[in-house]
Design an enzyme around this catalytic site. Structure first.
Site, PDB file in Angstrom:
ATOM      1  N   GLU A  46      43.329  26.083   3.650  1.00 48.15           N
ATOM      2  CA  GLU A  46      41.668  25.494   2.204  1.00 48.15           C
ATOM      3  C   GLU A  46      40.029  25.096   2.667  1.00 48.15           C
ATOM      4  O   GLU A  46      39.514  25.856   1.988  1.00 48.15           O
ATOM      5  CB  GLU A  46      42.079  23.669   1.720  1.00 48.15           C
ATOM      6  CG  GLU A  46      44.383  24.274   0.266  1.00 48.15           C
ATOM      7  CD  GLU A  46      45.386  23.747   2.193  1.00 48.15           C
ATOM      8  OE1 GLU A  46      45.473  23.172   1.495  1.00 48.15           O
ATOM      9  OE2 GLU A  46      44.696  24.331   2.856  1.00 48.15           O
ATOM     10  N   ASP A 193      71.157  34.200  37.954  1.00 51.94           N
ATOM     11  CA  ASP A 193      70.415  35.740  38.182  1.00 51.94           C
ATOM     12  C   ASP A 193      69.234  36.028  38.321  1.00 51.94           C
ATOM     13  O   ASP A 193      69.088  37.224  38.188  1.00 51.94           O
ATOM     14  CB  ASP A 193      71.141  35.743  36.632  1.00 51.94           C
ATOM     15  CG  ASP A 193      72.185  35.324  36.004  1.00 51.94           C
ATOM     16  OD1 ASP A 193      73.471  35.885  36.879  1.00 51.94           O
ATOM     17  OD2 ASP A 193      72.385  34.509  35.039  1.00 51.94           O
ATOM     18  N   THR A 264      77.752  26.499  30.604  1.00 51.47           N
ATOM     19  CA  THR A 264      77.620  25.678  31.171  1.00 51.47           C
ATOM     20  C   THR A 264      76.479  25.107  29.548  1.00 51.47           C
ATOM     21  O   THR A 264      77.175  23.934  29.183  1.00 51.47           O
ATOM     22  CB  THR A 264      77.794  24.729  32.366  1.00 51.47           C
ATOM     23  OG1 THR A 264      78.476  25.330  33.002  1.00 51.47           O
ATOM     24  CG2 THR A 264      77.380  23.103  32.254  1.00 51.47           C
ATOM     25  N   LEU A 265      75.696  25.211  30.074  1.00 53.85           N
ATOM     26  CA  LEU A 265      74.864  24.670  29.022  1.00 53.85           C
ATOM     27  C   LEU A 265      75.472  24.994  27.667  1.00 53.85           C
ATOM     28  O   LEU A 265      74.679  24.052  26.740  1.00 53.85           O
ATOM     29  CB  LEU A 265      73.330  25.321  29.550  1.00 53.85           C
ATOM     30  CG  LEU A 265      71.586  25.099  28.613  1.00 53.85           C
ATOM     31  CD1 LEU A 265      71.618  23.595  29.564  1.00 53.85           C
ATOM     32  CD2 LEU A 265      70.183  26.036  29.336  1.00 53.85           C
TER      33      LEU A 265
END
Length: 335
Positions: A46, A193, A264-265
């Protein structure tokens, strides 16, 4: 209103604020100003339209995709700005679901402005469906992405996991990752990883939009980790509590989280009822052993099976992408 919706669609997501468009039409039916919200901290739609219209806003009608706000945040109330500019009529599509910002329609009406709501409301709501879900939940949305073999393994017995899925699936992941404003893993994934967690283009270069990269867990992130070597920000949340992590991200303005953590997470978020979407990339392959795609969920019998509602199945290269949504009753039971 359809022009206002077009403008709104050009706004950013993810963002703490909704996508909103506004068109100001003069008494003679001509467009005197347009605007859309360009992201947190920028003028609301606006305000942008009023600045474009200048004095021509006097006596104009405003068409807005979301009820004008009535609160003061980084910017002032849009309802007050419309009143002060001399706008005589406001037509809006969707009522504001945010209780902190709602009430603009009443404010306008009390000032003598003609107010009409609900025009193309469904189209407007569809533009901000994910934002509305975050408002209702009071936390970021969480999408869990996993890559698995047909027998549910995310890594081999020696811990290697690159690559379970093919190149097309991996490119698809980057496309979806780019639509979120944070990507989250645990410290275990960083150590095992060594991911970069960036969004990369097909040529290997970094994409223009990079989600905030977040690592949660009590162990420190190694200085030589690849996630720490790239130039974009990395946030380390020293907690194992999913709710605490999401609250920290919410306070930073994060509204849409891409969860790529290990089993696990993932199990921690699922057990807490904090997963809103699941993207599973399934490779037509078997490992027969190794790491499961998700850890213990506390399910002891088939009666505790955690079912999801299937939304979409797509073949991506030689793999299959499944999009599913945890059932609302299961999520509610864990809140």
């Amino acid at each position: 209103m359809r022009r206002a919706l077009q403008l709104a669609a050009s706004g950013p997501w993810p963002d703490p604020n909704p996508r909103v468009g506004c068109v100001l039409v003069g008494p003679d039916g001509s467009v005197v100003g347009e605007g859309h919200h360009r992201g947190a901290g920028s003028p609301h739609a606006e305000i942008e339209a009023l600045e474009a219209a200048g004095a021509a806003a006097q006596g104009a009608s405003a068409f807005v995709t979301l009820e004008p706000c009535s609160h003061t945040g980084r910017t002032g109330p849009c309802a007050d700005a419309l009143i002060e500019a001399g706008v005589t009529s406001v037509v809006f599509a969707q009522s504001d679901p945010n209780p902190d910002a709602a009430g603009g329609a009443e404010r306008l009406h009390a000032a003598g402005v003609r107010v009409t709501g609900g025009v193309l409301a469904e189209e407007a709501a569809a533009l901000n469906a994910r934002w509305a879900r975050t408002v209702a939940l009071g936390r970021p949305l969480v999408t869990w992405k996993l890559a698995t073999t047909l027998d549910g393994r995310s890594a081999a017995a020696d811990g290697t996991s690159q690559w379970i899925t093919g190149e097309a699936a991996r490119a698809d992941v980057h496309t979806l990752r780019a639509t979120r404003d944070a990507v989250l893993v645990g410290t275990g994934t960083v150590l095992a990883d060594d991911p970069r967690l960036t969004v990369r283009m097909p040529d290997g270069g970094l994409a223009p939009h990079q989600p905030l990269r977040v690592v949660m867990g009590l162990r420190p992130v190694p200085r030589d980790a690849r996630v720490a070597a790239t130039p974009t920000e990395v946030l380390h949340l020293a907690t194992r509590d999913p709710r605490e992590a999401l609250e920290s991200l919410w306070q930073r303005g994060v509204r849409d989280v891409w969860l790529e953590g290990g089993p696990t997470l993932a199990a921690a978020f699922l057990r807490a009822g904090l997963v809103d979407d699941v993207y599973a990339y399934v490779a037509p392959a078997f490992l027969g052993g190794g790491r499961p795609a998700v850890g213990d969920l506390g399910v002891e019998s088939i009666g505790g099976l955690r079912r999801l509602d299937l939304d979409e199945v797509v073949v991506v290269g030689n793999d299959v992408r499944i999009h599913a949504v945890p059932r609302a009753d299961a999520r509610a039971a864990n809140r």
